[in-house]
Design a protein around this motif. Structure first.
Motif, short mmCIF file in Angstrom:
data_model
loop_
_atom_site.label_atom_id
_atom_site.label_comp_id
_atom_site.label_asym_id
_atom_site.label_seq_id
_atom_site.Cartn_x
_atom_site.Cartn_y
_atom_site.Cartn_z
N HIS B 588 -50.57 -74.20 42.84
CA HIS B 588 -50.06 -73.97 41.50
C HIS B 588 -49.00 -72.87 41.49
O HIS B 588 -48.78 -72.19 42.49
N HIS B 589 -48.38 -72.73 40.33
CA HIS B 589 -47.31 -71.77 40.14
C HIS B 589 -47.83 -70.34 40.36
O HIS B 589 -48.96 -70.03 39.98
N PRO B 590 -47.02 -69.46 40.94
CA PRO B 590 -47.48 -68.08 41.15
C PRO B 590 -47.96 -67.41 39.87
O PRO B 590 -48.88 -66.59 39.91
N GLY B 623 -32.21 -65.51 36.60
CA GLY B 623 -32.82 -66.44 37.55
C GLY B 623 -34.17 -66.92 37.08
O GLY B 623 -34.33 -67.33 35.93
N CYS B 624 -35.17 -66.85 37.93
CA CYS B 624 -36.53 -67.20 37.53
C CYS B 624 -37.06 -66.08 36.65
O CYS B 624 -37.11 -64.92 37.08
N VAL B 625 -37.45 -66.40 35.40
CA VAL B 625 -37.85 -65.35 34.48
C VAL B 625 -39.07 -64.57 34.96
O VAL B 625 -39.34 -63.47 34.50
N PHE B 626 -39.77 -65.12 35.93
CA PHE B 626 -41.00 -64.48 36.41
C PHE B 626 -40.74 -63.54 37.59
O PHE B 626 -41.65 -62.87 38.07
N HIS B 627 -39.49 -63.47 38.04
CA HIS B 627 -39.28 -62.77 39.32
C HIS B 627 -39.64 -61.30 39.29
O HIS B 627 -40.02 -60.73 40.31
N THR B 628 -39.60 -60.66 38.10
CA THR B 628 -39.92 -59.23 38.05
C THR B 628 -41.38 -58.95 38.35
O THR B 628 -41.75 -57.84 38.69
N ARG B 629 -42.23 -59.95 38.19
CA ARG B 629 -43.66 -59.71 38.40
C ARG B 629 -44.27 -60.63 39.43
O ARG B 629 -45.48 -60.60 39.66
N CYS B 630 -43.46 -61.45 40.03
CA CYS B 630 -44.01 -62.51 40.88
C CYS B 630 -44.54 -61.96 42.21
O CYS B 630 -43.83 -61.26 42.92
N PRO B 631 -45.81 -62.24 42.52
CA PRO B 631 -46.36 -61.74 43.78
C PRO B 631 -45.84 -62.51 45.00
O PRO B 631 -46.03 -62.07 46.13
N ILE B 637 -32.75 -65.53 45.85
CA ILE B 637 -32.63 -66.82 45.14
C ILE B 637 -33.41 -66.81 43.82
O ILE B 637 -32.98 -67.38 42.82
N CYS B 638 -34.54 -66.10 43.82
CA CYS B 638 -35.36 -66.04 42.61
C CYS B 638 -34.66 -65.26 41.51
O CYS B 638 -34.87 -65.51 40.32
N GLU B 639 -33.84 -64.29 41.91
CA GLU B 639 -33.16 -63.47 40.91
C GLU B 639 -31.90 -64.15 40.39
O GLU B 639 -31.41 -63.84 39.32
N ARG B 655 -42.35 -75.12 38.05
CA ARG B 655 -41.01 -74.53 38.04
C ARG B 655 -40.98 -73.34 39.01
O ARG B 655 -41.23 -72.22 38.64
N CYS B 656 -40.66 -73.62 40.28
CA CYS B 656 -40.64 -72.55 41.27
C CYS B 656 -39.84 -73.02 42.48
O CYS B 656 -39.82 -74.20 42.81
N HIS B 657 -39.18 -72.04 43.15
CA HIS B 657 -38.39 -72.39 44.33
C HIS B 657 -39.26 -72.66 45.55
O HIS B 657 -38.79 -73.21 46.54
N LEU B 658 -40.51 -72.23 45.50
CA LEU B 658 -41.37 -72.39 46.67
C LEU B 658 -41.70 -73.86 46.94
O LEU B 658 -41.77 -74.68 46.01
S1 SF4 Z 1 -39.08 -68.94 41.71
FE1 SF4 Z 1 -39.43 -67.13 42.92
S2 SF4 Z 1 -39.91 -65.54 41.45
FE2 SF4 Z 1 -40.08 -67.48 40.40
S3 SF4 Z 1 -42.17 -68.00 40.55
FE3 SF4 Z 1 -41.21 -68.99 42.26
S4 SF4 Z 1 -41.38 -67.54 43.90
FE4 SF4 Z 1 -41.84 -66.43 42.06
#
Ligand code: SF4
Ligand code: SF4
Lengths: 319, 670
Positions: B588-590, B623-631, B637-639, B655-658
Motif C-alpha cells: 500500500h501507499h506509504p 511534487g508528491c504532496v506527501f514528500h515532506t513526511r514520507c518515510p 523525483i518525489c519533490e 499514487r506513488c513513484h515506488l
Molecule cells: S512519491 Fe515519493 S514521497 Fe510520495 S509517497 Fe511515494 S515515495 Fe513517498
C-alpha cells in the motif's frame, strides 16, 4: 494588515448604513407632509403665498435635486433651516446633542461599572441569595418602562421628599456638580433598564469562564483564587459584555426621548419629538441623522475595542 | 509532609455522590486502587462510568454539588481530602498535574502561550528573570520546534497537537509526583495521537512520574499503562496487569467490551460484532447484588442477591464476579452470522460516480485546493470507506456529494447515471431522497424541540409524499428496521441516550428509502458497545436494502470492518483506492502505511511514525504532496514530480513513484 482591512471594512459598512438612513429619512420627510408650505402656513393661507414659500424652501424642485442639495449640505455641516424657528438647524442640534450626551454619559458612568460589578458578584456567588437578589432586582428593573419609573421618581423625590429638582435642566451657569445633581434623577430610569442587561451579560460571561477548562488549568496550577479571577477569568468573561453595552446605545436613544420629555430637558430626544409634532422636517431629519451617526459610531468603537481585547479577532489565521 | 516511599496515589473505599434536585446520586462506590511510585495505571470505562469524577476528586475539583461521602485519597502519603486551601495549593503546585481532553480549551484564549507556561514557574517561586527562559526550555523539551516563536502565540494560532504539547509542558514543568491524563488524545488525529503518546511515554520515563491514565480507548490504555482498572457504573470490576487483563479478561463486562471492538481481520461479511445488551443502570441506589447483573449473560440468582467482592483470580489480578472462571465463555448477545444479502442483483452501473471533482477555496491569485481531481465510484450495496487525517479533505468530499457546497465547475457527479446539480437546492426531490447523511454528532443534527415522530416522518412526508394511514404504516415498518421501540416516538431527542439519538438520525436518513447514505464519523462520539450496535445496524440495513455507504472515519478498525473498498485522502489528493483488504494488507501507499502504524496499538514507534503535521493546503508541497513526511521517500523525483494514480492490480490504484515490491505491506512489519 488584516486589522486595517477589517477596520476599513467596518468603516465602509458604517458609511453605507448612514447613507441608507439618510435616504430613508429624506424620503420619509418628503412623502409624509404632502405640501410643506401648506403645512407651515396652515389651511387658511392663500395658494400663492404657499407656492412662494415652497419655492423659497426649494421643495418644488425635483426630489433628486433636493436630496442632493440636502445631503451635500449635511456633509458640509449645513443642516438647513428650521421651519419652526426660521433659523439654521445646526446650533439647535449641537446644543441638544451636548445636553443628551451629558445625561446619557451620567447614566453610562453609573451603570457600566455597577452593572458589571453586579454581574461579577452574582456569578462568584452563583445560586446563593446574593446571586438571586441581583438577578431578580435586575430583571424587575428592566421591565419597568422608563416613563413609569420616571413619574414615580418625580412624585417621590421631587414632589414629596423634595430632594431632587423637578426638571433636569440646571439653571444657566450652573457648575459641574450642580449639573450632575440635576441630571442624577433623570438618569436613574435609564440606569434601571440598562443595569439588568449588563449585569446579566456579565454574569453569564463570568459563569462560562468560571466553569471553563482554562480556569480549571489555572486552579490546578496552584494559583490563588484572587489570581485565578483577575488573570484568567475576568478578561475572557467581560468581552461579550462590551458589545452588549455598545448595542445598548440604540436603546438609550429611545429612552432619552421619553426621559427628556418627562423631565423637561432640552436634549436631542425631546428636540426630535418636538420637531415631529411641529412637522419641522429639516430639524427632524437632521436630528435623526445625527443620532444615526452616534449609534453607528458607538458600534464601531465597540467592534474595535472588542477586537483589540480579543486576540482571536485581531490577528486571525492559524499556524 | 511528603513521604518519598508512600504510594503516589492511594484511593480507598471512595464513595462520591452528586446532589441532583435535592437527592444524592451516587457515582462512585467503594473504589480502591493504588499507584506506586513510577507506576502507570489506567482507568478504563465507558461514558457515565465515573472515571472523570475520580480525576476531579483526586485534584479536589469536584463541582459544587459533588461530595466525597466516604473513603480516602492520599497523594504521596498526604491526605488530600483533609487539606486546607493553602495545603491544597501546595499540592497542586508541586505534586499533581493534569492534562485533559481538549487542549484548545485548556489554555486561556487571551493570554500568550509563553506567559501561561511561565506562570507555572512563577508559582513554583522561580525569579521573574528566569521564568521565560525556563518556559522556553520546557517547550523545547516537549519537542516543539521553534519554541521561541510559539511562546509569543495565542492558543488559537496553534494546532491541536501543538496545544496538547504546551499543556503537557505545563503539567510536567514542576516534575510532579502524579500526572493525571484524562483522555489526553481523544480530540486528536490518530497520527498526532501517536506522537503525543510517544512524547508522554518518553518524558514520563525520564522524570519517573507516576501516571493515572483515564480513557475509553482500550488500545491506547494498553499501550500506555502497565496496570489497568476497569470501571463500570462507579464500581471497579476488574484490575490487573494490562496485558493479562486484555488478553484474558475475567469479568463479563471486560469480555463484552473487548468483543465490541472490530478486531483486525473481522469484516461485516464474516461476522456481526457482539454487543453488550441493555443500558447502564440509571441509579445505583437500588442495586443490592452485582452492578452488571442486568446486562450479564452469566447472571444467576446469587448475582442479584449478593454483591461479589473483588476476588483474587491470579497473581496481581482481581475480578468482581461470582463466576469469573466462566467469564471467557460469556455467551454472545447477538447472533454472529451476518444477515443474508437479499439484494444480490448484478449491478451494471455505480450509484454514485464522481469524475474529476475538486474544490478550490480562496481567491484566484491564492487558491487553496481543498480537494483536487477526485474520481470515485460507489456501487450498489457497497461501502466505500474514506480515511485520512483532518485537513485531508474527507469532509469536503462528503459535502460535495451531498451538494452542501458546489464543486469546481469542471467536475461531474452522477447519481444512477444522471448528472446531479452541483448544489442540493437545485436537485430533484427524488435525488435528495436517494442521497442521505448521518452526522457524527446527532445532537447537532436533530431538532431539539421536535418529537422523534415528527423528525422521522417529516422526510417521509416531504420527500416521499406519504400521508395518513400510509405514513403510519411506513413509520412502524421503519422503526422495526432500525430496531427502535415505538415508545420513543413521542419523546424528544434530549430524553434519549447518544446511541439512541444516532439511531433516530439513521432512521431519518432511511425514511425515504435512500440509495446511498453518507456516514460522517457516525460512531466516533459513541462508546464502543454502542458503536458495535450501530455498526451492526448499518451492516444489516445494507444487507436488507442494498443501500450503499460512503463511510468517513478516522478509526481504521471501524473502516476496515464496515468497508468493501477504501479510499485514502491526503491534502485533497486521492492517494490510494482499492478493495479494503488489499489496502490494509498492502502493498500500500506509504501514507496508508503510516496511518496504520499510528493506529496499531502495541507498536511503540519506529521509522514509520509520521513526523509533524499535515502541511497547510495553502502551500502544498511540490511534487508528491506527501514528500515532506514520507518515510519511504525516494529522492528528488518525489519533490519535483507528482506521481499519477496508477492501477496496480485489479482495481487497486496507488499514487506513488515506488514500484510494487518497494511498497510496504502489513505482514512485513515487525
Ligand atoms: S512519491 Fe515519493 S514521497 Fe510520495 S509517497 Fe511515494 S515515495 Fe513517498
Ligand atoms: S457476578 Fe454474576 S452478574 Fe455479575 S458479572 Fe459476574 S456473573 Fe455477571
Amino acid at each position: 494588515m488584516r486589522l486595517y482591512r477589517a477596520i476599513l471594512y467596518r468603516l465602509m459598512l458604517a458609511v453605507i448604513t448612514l447613507w441608507l438612513l439618510s435616504v430613508i429619512v429624506f424620503a420619509g420627510c418628503q412623502i409624509l407632509p404632502g405640501d410643506v408650505g401648506r403645512a407651515i402656513l396652515g389651511p387658511f393661507a392663500d395658494a400663492r403665498s404657499v407656492a412662494a414659500l415652497n419655492h423659497q424652501l426649494g421643495v418644488d424642485r425635483p426630489l433628486l435635486v433636493q436630496y442632493w442639495s440636502w445631503i451635500t449640505g449635511m456633509l458640509h455641516g449645513n443642516m438647513g433651516q428650521s421651519y419652526t424657528y426660521r433659523a439654521p438647524v445646526a446650533p439647535f442640534i449641537g446644543h441638544a446633542l451636548l445636553n443628551s450626551l451629558k445625561l446619557a454619559g451620567i447614566a453610562f458612568v453609573l451603570v457600566v461599572p455597577l452593572g458589571i460589578l453586579g454581574g461579577v458578584v452574582a456569578a462568584l456567588r452563583v445560586n446563593t441569595w446574593v446571586d438571586r437578589t441581583i438577578v431578580i432586582a435586575g430583571l424587575s428593573a428592566t421591565v419597568v418602562p422608563e416613563f413609569v419609573s420616571g413619574i414615580v421618581f418625580i412624585m417621590v423625590f421631587s414632589i414629596w421628599l423634595r430632594i431632587f429638582p423637578l426638571t433636569a435642566t440646571p439653571p444657566s451657569h450652573a457648575g459641574f456638580f450642580t449639573t450632575i445633581y440635576y441630571l442624577l434623577m433623570p438618569s436613574i430610569p435609564l440606569f434601571m433598564i440598562l443595569f439588568g442587561y449588563i449585569a446579566r451579560m456579565a454574569r453569564a460571561g463570568m459563569i462560562e469562564a468560571l466553569t471553563s477548562d482554562y480556569t480549571r488549568t489555572a486552579v490546578l496550577k496552584g494559583l490563588t483564587y484572587r489570581q485565578v479571577i483577575w488573570r484568567h477569568v475576568l478578561r475572557n468573561a467581560l468581552l461579550p459584555t462590551i458589545t452588549v453595552i455598545a448595542t445598548q446605545t440604540g436603546y438609550l436613544i429611545g429612552g432619552l426621548v421619553v426621559v427628556e420629555t418627562l423631565f423637561n430637558y432640552h436634549g436631542i430626544g425631546s428636540l426630535i419629538f418636538a420637531a415631529a409634532k411641529a412637522k419641522d422636517f429639516p430639524m427632524l431629519a437632521a436630528g435623526i441623522l445625527v443620532i444615526g451617526v452616534v449609534y453607528v459610531g458607538a458600534n464601531l468603537i465597540a467592534d474595535l475595542l472588542y477586537s483589540a481585547l480579543n486576540p482571536r479577532i485581531s490577528f486571525g489565521g492559524r499556524e | 509532609m511528603q513521604d518519598a516511599t508512600a504510594a503516589a496515589l492511594e484511593v480507598r473505599d471512595l464513595d462520591i455522590a452528586y446532589r441532583v434536585r435535592g437527592r444524592d446520586r451516587q457515582v462512585i462506590r467503594g473504589l480502591s486502587f493504588r499507584i506506586g511510585r513510577g507506576e502507570t495505571f489506567g482507568l478504563v470505562g465507558e461514558s457515565g462510568c465515573g472515571k472523570s469524577t475520580v480525576a476531579l476528586a483526586v485534584t479536589r475539583y469536584l463541582p459544587n454539588n459533588g461530595r466525597v461521602r466516604a473513603g480516602g485519597i492520599r497523594i504521596a502519603g498526604e491526605d488530600a481530602l483533609a487539606m486546607d486551601a493553602a495545603a491544597l495549593r501546595r499540592l497542586r503546585t508541586r505534586s499533581i498535574s493534569m492534562v485533559y481532553q481538549d487542549p484548545g480549551r485548556a489554555l486561556n484564549p487571551s493570554i500568550r502561550v509563553g506567559q501561561q507556561v511561565a506562570e507555572v514557574f512563577e508559582i513554583a517561586g522561580v525569579p521573574a528573570s528566569e521564568r521565560m527562559d525556563r518556559a522556553e526550555a520546557m517547550l523545547e523539551r516537549v519537542r516543539i520546534v521553534d519554541a521561541g516563536r510559539v511562546m509569543s502565540r495565542y492558543p488559537h494560532q496553534l494546532s491541536g497537537g501543538m496545544l496538547q504539547r504546551v499543556v503537557i509542558a505545563m503539567a510536567l514543568a514542576v516534575d510532579p509526583t502524579l500526572l493525571i491524563l484524562d483522555e489526553p488524545t481523544t480530540a486528536l488525529d490518530a497520527t498526532v495521537e501517536a506522537e503525543v503518546l510517544d512524547l508522554i511515554e518518553t518524558l514520563r520515563a525520564e522524570m519517573g512520574s507516576s501516571v493515572l491514565f483515564i480513557g475509553h480507548n482500550l488500545a491506547v490504555i494498553s499501550r500506555m499503562c502497565a496496570r489497568v482498572g476497569v470501571l463500570y457504573a462507579g464500581t471497579l470490576v476488574e484490575e490487573g496487569p494490562t496485558r493479562d487483563v486484555f488478553a484474558g479478561p475475567r469479568h463479563p463486562y471486560t469480555v463484552g467490551l473487548l468483543r465490541c471492538l472490530p478486531q483486525a481481520g473481522l469484516s461485516k461479511h464474516k461476522t456481526r460484532l457482539d454487543t453488550i445488551p441493555g443500558f447502564l443502570p440509571t441509579s445505583l441506589a437500588g442495586i443490592r447484588g452485582c452492578v452488571f447483573a442486568e446486562r450479564c449473560g452469566l447472571a444467576q440468582d446469587i448475582c442479584r442477591a449478593e454483591e461479589p467482592p473483588l476476588i483474587p483470580v491470579s497473581e496481581g489480578r482481581l475480578s468482581r464476579c461470582h463466576f469469573h472462571e466462566q467469564a471467557p465463555d460469556l455467551p454472545r448477545s447477538t447472533p454472529p452470522a451476518p444477515l443474508a444479502n437479499r439484494q444480490k442483483t448484478q449491478a451494471f452501473r455505480p450509484v454514485v460516480r464522481a469524475a474529476g471533482i475538486g474544490k478550490t477555496f480562496g481567491s484566484p491569485t491564492a487558491p487553496i485546493y481543498a480537494l483536487r481531481d477526485i474520481s470515485i465510484e460507489i456501487w450498489p450495496g457497497e461501502t466505500l470507506g474514506l480515511v485520512g487525517e483532518s485537513g485531508s479533505g474527507k469532509t469536503t468530499l462528503a459535502k460535495l456529494l451531498l451538494g452542501l457546497t458546489a464543486p469546481d465547475p469542471d467536475g461531474v457527479i452522477e447519481l444512477n447515471g444522471q448528472k446531479l446539480a452541483p448544489v442540493a437546492t437545485k436537485r430533484q426531490p427524488a435525488e435528495l431522497e436517494a442521497l442521505q447523511i448521518v452526522f457524527q454528532n446527532p445532537d447537532a443534527a436533530l431538532n431539539r424541540s421536535q418529537t422523534i415522530r415528527r423528525i422521522i416522518s417529516r422526510p417521509m412526508r416531504k420527500l416521499g409524499g406519504y400521508r395518513g394511514g400510509k405514513l403510519a404504516t411506513k413509520l412502524t415498518e421503519l422503526m422495526s428496521h432500525i430496531r427502535l421501540a415505538e415508545r420513543y416516538l413521542p419523546m424528544r431527542p434530549r430524553q434519549l441516550s447518544g446511541g439512541l439519538k444516532q439511531r433516530v438520525a439513521i432512521a431519518r436518513a432511511f425514511a425515504g428509502d435512500p440509495r446511498i447514505v453518507v456516514c460522517d464519523e457516525p460512531t466516533s462520539a459513541l462508546d464502543v458497545s454502542v458503536q458495535a450496535a450501530i455498526l451492526n445496524l448499518l451492516a444489516d440495513l445494507q444487507a436488507e436494502q442494498g443501500v450503499s455507504y460512503l463511510f468517513v472515519s478516522h478509526d481504521l478498525r471501524v473502516v476496515r470492518y464496515i468497508s468493501d473498498r477504501i479510499a485514502v485522502l491526503y491534502l485533497g489528493r486521492l492517494m490510494e483506492i482499492g478493495p479494503a483488504e488489499a489496502v490494509f494488507l498492502g502493498p500500500h501507499h506509504p501514507y496508508t502505511e503510516s496511518l496504520m502504524a499510528a493506529s496499531a496499538s502495541e507498536e511503540a514507534g519506529g521509522s514509520l511514525r509520521l513526523k509533524g503535521e499535515i502541511p497547510s493546503a495553502m502551500r502544498p508541497p511540490s511534487g508528491c504532496v506527501f514528500h515532506t513526511r514520507c518515510p519511504r521517500k525516494i529522492g528528488a523525483i518525489c519533490e519535483e514530480q507528482e506521481p499519477a494514480l496508477i492501477q496496480r492490480e485489479g482495481d487497486h490504484a496507488i499514487r506513488c513513484h515506488l514500484e510494487r515490491d518497494q511498497l510496504g505491506r502489513a505482514d512485513a512489519r515487525p
